[in-house]
Design a protein around this motif. Sequence first.
Motif, PDB file in Angstrom:
ATOM      1  N   ILE A 248       0.567  -0.771   0.207  1.00 52.15           N
ATOM      2  CA  ILE A 248      -0.107  -0.016  -0.097  1.00 52.15           C
ATOM      3  C   ILE A 248       0.633   1.195  -0.161  1.00 52.15           C
ATOM      4  O   ILE A 248       0.909   2.218  -0.561  1.00 52.15           O
ATOM      5  N   SER A 249       1.827   1.314   0.901  1.00 55.19           N
ATOM      6  CA  SER A 249       2.761   2.358   1.295  1.00 55.19           C
ATOM      7  C   SER A 249       3.140   2.969  -0.235  1.00 55.19           C
ATOM      8  O   SER A 249       3.750   3.789  -0.387  1.00 55.19           O
ATOM      9  N   SER A 250       3.434   1.373  -1.050  1.00 51.82           N
ATOM     10  CA  SER A 250       4.520   2.147  -2.301  1.00 51.82           C
ATOM     11  C   SER A 250       3.682   2.646  -3.074  1.00 51.82           C
ATOM     12  O   SER A 250       4.669   2.953  -4.401  1.00 51.82           O
ATOM     13  N   ASP A 251       2.785   2.433  -3.334  1.00 45.08           N
ATOM     14  CA  ASP A 251       1.471   2.301  -4.486  1.00 45.08           C
ATOM     15  C   ASP A 251       1.184   4.572  -4.292  1.00 45.08           C
ATOM     16  O   ASP A 251       0.592   4.778  -2.995  1.00 45.08           O
ATOM     17  N   GLN A 252       1.732   5.072  -5.044  1.00 42.62           N
ATOM     18  CA  GLN A 252       1.221   6.896  -4.570  1.00 42.62           C
ATOM     19  C   GLN A 252       0.223   6.949  -5.684  1.00 42.62           C
ATOM     20  O   GLN A 252      -0.670   7.953  -4.970  1.00 42.62           O
ATOM     21  N   SER A 253       0.011   6.060  -5.934  1.00 40.22           N
ATOM     22  CA  SER A 253      -1.711   6.292  -6.111  1.00 40.22           C
ATOM     23  C   SER A 253      -2.961   6.181  -5.574  1.00 40.22           C
ATOM     24  O   SER A 253      -3.361   6.633  -5.663  1.00 40.22           O
ATOM     25  N   SER A 254      -1.989   5.320  -4.319  1.00 37.59           N
ATOM     26  CA  SER A 254      -3.533   4.625  -2.893  1.00 37.59           C
ATOM     27  C   SER A 254      -3.626   5.861  -2.609  1.00 37.59           C
ATOM     28  O   SER A 254      -3.137   6.844  -1.835  1.00 37.59           O
ATOM     29  N   PRO A 255      -5.270   6.307  -2.408  1.00 33.84           N
ATOM     30  CA  PRO A 255      -6.076   7.135  -1.560  1.00 33.84           C
ATOM     31  C   PRO A 255      -5.722   6.822  -0.077  1.00 33.84           C
ATOM     32  O   PRO A 255      -5.153   8.332   0.542  1.00 33.84           O
ATOM     33  N   TRP A 256      -4.641   5.723   0.478  1.00 34.24           N
ATOM     34  CA  TRP A 256      -4.586   5.545   1.278  1.00 34.24           C
ATOM     35  C   TRP A 256      -3.438   6.379   1.710  1.00 34.24           C
ATOM     36  O   TRP A 256      -3.237   7.347   2.700  1.00 34.24           O
ATOM     37  N   THR A 257      -2.388   6.261   0.734  1.00 34.82           N
ATOM     38  CA  THR A 257      -1.538   6.493   0.934  1.00 34.82           C
ATOM     39  C   THR A 257      -1.120   8.122   0.923  1.00 34.82           C
ATOM     40  O   THR A 257      -0.343   8.545   1.734  1.00 34.82           O
ATOM     41  N   GLN A 258      -2.223   8.502   0.012  1.00 31.44           N
ATOM     42  CA  GLN A 258      -1.573   9.867  -0.130  1.00 31.44           C
ATOM     43  C   GLN A 258      -2.843  11.342   0.532  1.00 31.44           C
ATOM     44  O   GLN A 258      -1.668  11.601   1.536  1.00 31.44           O
ATOM     45  N   ARG A 259      -3.196   9.913   1.722  1.00 31.82           N
ATOM     46  CA  ARG A 259      -3.491  11.295   2.570  1.00 31.82           C
ATOM     47  C   ARG A 259      -3.204  10.669   4.028  1.00 31.82           C
ATOM     48  O   ARG A 259      -2.624  11.738   4.884  1.00 31.82           O
ATOM     49  N   PHE A 260      -2.173   9.559   3.869  1.00 36.92           N
ATOM     50  CA  PHE A 260      -1.183   9.157   5.167  1.00 36.92           C
ATOM     51  C   PHE A 260      -0.347  10.410   5.038  1.00 36.92           C
ATOM     52  O   PHE A 260       0.842  10.900   6.126  1.00 36.92           O
ATOM     53  N   ALA A 261      -0.213  10.517   4.170  1.00 36.34           N
ATOM     54  CA  ALA A 261       1.632  10.850   3.563  1.00 36.34           C
ATOM     55  C   ALA A 261       0.761  12.845   4.072  1.00 36.34           C
ATOM     56  O   ALA A 261       1.949  13.683   4.244  1.00 36.34           O
ATOM     57  N   HIS A 262      -0.257  13.211   3.624  1.00 38.13           N
ATOM     58  CA  HIS A 262      -0.813  14.580   3.823  1.00 38.13           C
ATOM     59  C   HIS A 262      -0.901  14.330   5.078  1.00 38.13           C
ATOM     60  O   HIS A 262       0.176  15.522   5.894  1.00 38.13           O
ATOM     61  N   HIS A 263      -0.772  13.641   6.361  1.00 33.20           N
ATOM     62  CA  HIS A 263      -1.146  13.582   7.629  1.00 33.20           C
ATOM     63  C   HIS A 263       0.163  13.826   8.197  1.00 33.20           C
ATOM     64  O   HIS A 263       0.702  14.916   9.287  1.00 33.20           O
TER      65      HIS A 263
END
Length: 458
Positions: A248-263
């Motif tokens: 999940i974390s390696s997929d930069q298009s994942s909404p979860w990765t994007q949201r957690f990266a923002h937080h």
Amino acid sequence: MRQLMRSVMNPVRRATDAGSAQFAQWFMQSTHRFTITGLSRSGKSMLFTSLMTILKYRSEQHYQCLPLLRYLPMDLVEKLWIEPLGDLPEFPVDAHLQALENGQWPPATESVAGFQLIVRLRQTHQVKKYLLPFTDVVFEFIDYPGEWLTDLPMLDKTYTQWSDSAWAQQMNEPQSQFAGTWHKWVNAFDFEQPPTPDNIAGLVNAYREYLLTAKAAGISMLQPGSFLIPGSGFDWQEFGFTPLPSRISSDQSSPWTQRFAHHFGLFQTQWLQTLKQNTFRETDKQIILVDLFEGLNHSKSHLYQLRETLSNLSHTFVYGNPGWLQRHLLKQRKIAKVAFVATKSDLLPASEHDNLLALLKDVTRGATAQLNDDVQFEHFLVSAIQATDAGSTAQALRYVNQQGRYIEATFEPLPDSLKAMPADEHYPALPAGVPNDYLARMLNGNGLDRLLQYLLEE
């Protein structure tokens, strides 16, 4: 001759009389900025309480504590007082002393506090006495939760880098013993769901339960530790995040990765950067408190992780040895002197102190290897309060237990290195309670005079 001295000294004295604050800072003050670095349960609060109490009694009551401290000679101390440190709340020493009076150890630190301790020394040399009638030795101390300290290395990572490293740590000892429930929760989670506030809260709360369980079991490297205490200035309930499996974390298009990266970015900019600037100020000297008993009480892998944690933290601070010009005129601050301190040494018989010191050197080996050649460091054993008495043998101690009974305990030999510690053994920590004569025992705390002597030497 006296007239000549007046003609030479009077212009300088007029400069001081005119209220030259810069003159006072350069020539009438000796400022020692200490960063007392310690993980959770390392004994920072008790050390602060003892230091403030000991120096107060040494100054006001002329109590013969700190016998080896030559750099603050008791007969030259004119007075001692405490002042606020900037806008930081004052350290709650009175509340801590009241806790001891009630038979309880001071509570864990959950917010930042600071103070300046100023010791005014009279001059003895005739020329100095005429020019500079006194010297103020200024100590600056800041206390903070140890959980904040372990978060600082997160400043230098992206979210994905942090997530991968945190996940990898959880797969290894000793975290793997406590991460099972959290991993099952994540493996069963459907990441095809959108990162709604409710879904994020479910993940964050499950991860926080793991952090709390691991903390209670003596794990030292837990991130974000700021999620565990109410004193944190970050709203983890609204902007929380967790490490994610690498798929999940390696997929930069994942909404979860994007949201957690923002937080994660908000956590860095709104909390960690401000925390580092305001709390972990530039300093000259550093005391690193290490509670070896927490690791000894659990397992060899706990001590190995403690070594890793201390090594990682050494990247957080700026080390070096600027000269007088750089320190006083250019206001450059680097840590030029480090003291690695094993706390609570009174919980072991004196016969085991050599092994405890050797173990401290081994556990801090990764951190000392990263210090510059011009940075001094030493290792110390300290007890902020002498809570035990010698036992009937060299391997025994007497102490008051939690129920108030005075009993004796006998100790097995302590390993002098991590390699010498059997993987399947642990060494129970002595559950000493607060003695009734806690004040006298605090004033006779061991090792503080040697520690201060080392730090005050130029």
